[in-house]
Design a protein around this motif. Structure first.
Motif, mmCIF file in Angstrom:
data_model
loop_
_atom_site.group_PDB
_atom_site.id
_atom_site.type_symbol
_atom_site.label_atom_id
_atom_site.label_comp_id
_atom_site.label_asym_id
_atom_site.label_seq_id
_atom_site.Cartn_x
_atom_site.Cartn_y
_atom_site.Cartn_z
ATOM 1 N N LEU A 158 9.317 6.235 -17.627
ATOM 2 C CA LEU A 158 9.106 5.344 -18.766
ATOM 3 C C LEU A 158 8.326 6.041 -19.877
ATOM 4 N N GLU A 159 7.348 6.864 -19.447
ATOM 5 C CA GLU A 159 6.574 7.611 -20.430
ATOM 6 C C GLU A 159 7.479 8.538 -21.237
ATOM 7 N N GLN A 160 8.359 9.222 -20.490
ATOM 8 C CA GLN A 160 9.307 10.130 -21.159
ATOM 9 C C GLN A 160 10.154 9.374 -22.177
ATOM 10 N N GLU A 161 10.636 8.229 -21.735
ATOM 11 C CA GLU A 161 11.486 7.416 -22.610
ATOM 12 C C GLU A 161 10.756 7.048 -23.897
ATOM 13 N N LYS A 175 11.864 8.038 -27.613
ATOM 14 C CA LYS A 175 12.096 7.076 -28.683
ATOM 15 C C LYS A 175 11.304 7.438 -29.924
ATOM 16 N N LYS A 176 10.095 7.923 -29.678
ATOM 17 C CA LYS A 176 9.245 8.306 -30.794
ATOM 18 C C LYS A 176 9.900 9.412 -31.590
ATOM 19 N N ASN A 177 10.542 10.341 -30.863
ATOM 20 C CA ASN A 177 11.112 11.512 -31.525
ATOM 21 C C ASN A 177 12.586 11.350 -31.881
ATOM 22 N N GLU A 184 0.811 -1.210 0.000
ATOM 23 C CA GLU A 184 0.000 0.000 0.000
ATOM 24 C C GLU A 184 0.849 1.267 0.000
ATOM 25 N N LYS A 185 2.049 1.169 0.550
ATOM 26 C CA LYS A 185 2.871 2.377 0.678
ATOM 27 C C LYS A 185 3.833 2.577 -0.490
ATOM 28 N N CYS A 186 3.780 1.670 -1.456
ATOM 29 C CA CYS A 186 4.681 1.791 -2.610
ATOM 30 C C CYS A 186 4.112 2.775 -3.615
ATOM 31 N N ASP A 187 4.969 3.616 -4.120
ATOM 32 C CA ASP A 187 4.545 4.572 -5.135
ATOM 33 C C ASP A 187 5.444 4.433 -6.353
ATOM 34 N N PHE A 188 4.866 3.886 -7.424
ATOM 35 C CA PHE A 188 5.669 3.600 -8.616
ATOM 36 C C PHE A 188 5.620 4.738 -9.631
ATOM 37 N N THR A 189 4.871 5.787 -9.307
ATOM 38 C CA THR A 189 4.660 6.814 -10.343
ATOM 39 C C THR A 189 5.936 7.450 -10.877
ATOM 40 N N PRO A 190 6.973 7.690 -10.040
ATOM 41 C CA PRO A 190 8.180 8.274 -10.631
ATOM 42 C C PRO A 190 8.739 7.420 -11.775
ATOM 43 N N ILE A 191 8.757 6.118 -11.565
ATOM 44 C CA ILE A 191 9.270 5.240 -12.619
ATOM 45 C C ILE A 191 8.356 5.285 -13.828
#
Length: 597
Positions: A183-186, A190-192, A172-179
DNA sequence: CCATATAAGTCTGAGGAGGTGCG
DNA sequence: CCGCACCTCCTCAGACTTATATG
């Protein structure tokens, strides 16, 4: 063969026992999609699997030892093998060389820190990798699923425990959003990517293809199908070279495994046509084969269609027999006849038994249950079930009265959802029965046969010589679509119709769409038969069967070359189209159209 | 759209379990 | 009644084909 004999009852008991055993296996959920992503963890079923594997290995060793003792030397074993293999243990090749399989590069950590209880924490690469697989799923509909999360977390904790940064975590206390954001940025990056970067990637891909994408089969360079070992995923650890067995000819240079690793084994087995094999995480066996257009695959394709053509000579007797047996008072025989009726008329798959718990509840003919059919008097049956790939099969058909009666009898007293509609028939029995008509005849051949026959008949019926090319194209597509519908295919108008004998397309195409000069035209003697009776009575040319009515496979590449040369000379045919005209490749209407423009 | 990836089918053969018949 | 040879049927791993999904 009498009914209710003790054999049957013991079998039933055994089946029941097995079912009970199966259902006692622990399982977390019933949802299909998640099933695949679960349990690599040590629950009971996992354990059982390893135990059986070990037991088998032991057994095999014992057997091998016994053999060794019996015959004292390896040479003797070989002799024995050769002797016993005079049946048809055919060797598919004499030499085979290749470079093995390609492993994805090791994981490169991104060092983006996720948060726990609001604070950043540092993960070891392996733990970070798994966390990233999960983070990539944020926003999908898996994430609200408890089972999914529990399975992931259990797995992940195991990985974390292996590392030196051991955390005692609460999901419950894990926050994966930074990763996730990283990943979204990556992805965006890659697209660009610049042209140069993209070109570089492409070049690397080509290099790989050159190295792993081809093998030397009896000295010929032939394409290899899929040489990539699957990259790891959320519930899938990387397959290691230590799990992979290589098949290569004796004396050939053994491909080198990635540095610091070795292969599970290297074998020299010319009776199979895989280059490498391993077991995936679920224990399913994976192979690297030759490409679909390789000589071996082409040859086996040819055999397949030859079988279908051969069936033409037996189909009358088979049909007569099952028509008679539909009224047979022996239930076994009567069920068999009914199954054959359905397979013949509806092109159903045979329907092998599946592991009830592990897999999706999809069925074929033999595995139909009462719940899958709906009898509408006087003689209409509505089929409604999930077939291969969970594709819905919904079909309402009128059947012969006797079939209708049989089905209602078979349904009597059965549990709608648990019992088999055809409890006295199974694929093994069915195929054994079929092979008594003709060697190699199995349920699957009926699909090939039905589809090819239907296609050819439709083409003949719909085409006439005065049509424009566009009209011919339309007609071809119509025929193809009807045939795909017969198979309940989802993909509309496919260029890869595995069921249709490509010779039919080729013959039709040559006859109707390729303009010849008399001098340059390839020898069309083979086509005389189908030409002469086109417009005439439809069925005969098909029924006649023999290889004289259409082009044989050996001739096809030759035809292809001749035809494509003519068309290239006339500048109505380019190279990429030429490539389509090869073994096993069906020809679609577009192709036909392009051919002549 | 196309080619590729890989999941999900079919089918076979080896070997085990258990029945049967015979001395 | 046992013990063995033989048979039949079943199961499952292994091999290969056929599908849709995906990028």
């Amino acid at each position: 063969m009498s009914e209710g004999n003790p054999l049957n009852s013991t079998r039933e008991q055994r089946d029941a026992k097995r079912k009970r055993l199966n259902s006692s296996k622990s399982k977390y959920d019933s949802e299909n999609t998640i099933k695949r992503m679960k349990e690599e963890s040590e629950d009971s079923s996992g354990k059982r699997k390893t135990v059986t594997i070990e037991a088998n290995e032991v057994k095999q060793e014992v057997k091998a030892k016994r053999k060794r003792n019996d015959s004292d030397s390896e040479v003797d074993i070989k002799k024995q093998k050769e002797d016993s293999s005079n049946k048809e243990d055919k060797e598919l090749w004499t030499t085979l060389e290749h470079n093995g399989v390609y492993f994805p590069p090791p994981y490169v950590p991104h060092n983006v820190k996720m948060k726990y209880d609001g604070k950043e924490i540092t993960l070891e690469p392996e733990a970070e990798e798994v966390a990233s697989f999960y983070a990539a799923m944020l926003g999908t509909n898996y994430v609200p699923n408890e089972t999914f999360n529990r399975n992931f977390f259990k797995d992940w904790i195991k990985v974390i425990k292996k590392s030196k940064n051991v955390y005692n975590l609460d999901f419950e206390k894990c926050d994966f959003t930074p990763i996730c954001e990283y990943l979204e940025q990556e992805k965006e990056r890659k697209k660009n990517m610049s042209k140069e970067e993209k070109a570089k990637l492409k070049e690397e891909k080509i290099k790989l293809e050159e190295k792993y994408g081809y093998c030397l089969l009896d000295g010929r360079k032939e394409k290899v199908d899929n040489f990539h070992i699957e990259p790891p995923g959320l519930f899938r650890r990387q397959v290691q070279p230590e799990q992979v067995t290589i098949n290569i000819s004796k004396g050939a240079k053994i491909p080198s495994p990635p540095e610091g690793h070795k292969w599970a084994g290297v074998v020299h087995n010319p009776t199979v046509n895989w280059l490498a094999t391993w077991k995936d995480i679920n224990g399913k066996i994976k192979y690297v084969y030759l490409a679909a257009n390789s000589s071996l695959r082409g040859l086996s394709d040819e055999k397949k269609f030859e079988k279908a053509r051969e069936l033409k000579q037996h189909i009358d007797k088979i049909r007569n027999d099952y028509q008679t047996n539909l009224r047979h008072k022996n239930t076994d025989t009567c069920q068999m006849a009914t199954v054959m009726y359905l397979i013949d008329h509806l092109a159903l798959r045979v329907g092998n038994e599946k592991d009830t718990n592990e897999e999706a509840d999809t069925v074929g003919c033999c595995s139909l249950r009462p719940e899958h059919i709906n009898l509408i008097p006087p003689n209409t049956v509505k089929f409604e079930f999930l077939g291969k790939d969970s594709i819905e099969y919904i079909n309402t058909v009128e059947v012969e009265d006797q079939v209708f009666r049989n089905l209602s009898i078979f349904m009597e007293g059965k549990d709608e959802r648990k019992d088999l509609l055809f409890d006295k028939v199974n694929p093994q029995k069915l195929n054994k029965h079929l092979s008594s008509y003709m060697t190699g005849l199995t349920a699957k051949v009926f699909r090939t046969f039905n589809v090819s026959t239907t296609f050819q008949t439709l083409l003949k019926k719909l085409t006439n010589d005065d049509m424009s090319i566009d009209e011919k194209k339309k007609v071809y597509n119509q025929a193809l679509q009807q045939v795909l519908d017969l198979c309940n295919h989802q993909q509309k108008i496919s260029t890869q119709s595995y069921y249709i004998d490509p010779r039919i397309s080729v013959a039709w195409c040559l006859k109707h769409c390729v303009p010849y000069d008399d001098e340059t035209a390839p020898n069309q003697d083979h086509l005389k038969h189908s030409q002469s009776d086109s417009g005439g009575d439809k069925d005969k040319s098909i029924e006649k069967g023999g290889s004289d009515s259409t082009i044989t496979y050996q001739e096809q590449p030759q035809y292809a070359q001749q035809v494509s040369k003519i068309l290239q000379d006339k500048k109505i045919f380019n190279k990429s189209l030429c490539n389509k005209f090869k073994w096993g490749m069906n020809i679609d209407a577009d192709w036909v159209c392009k051919l002549t423009h």
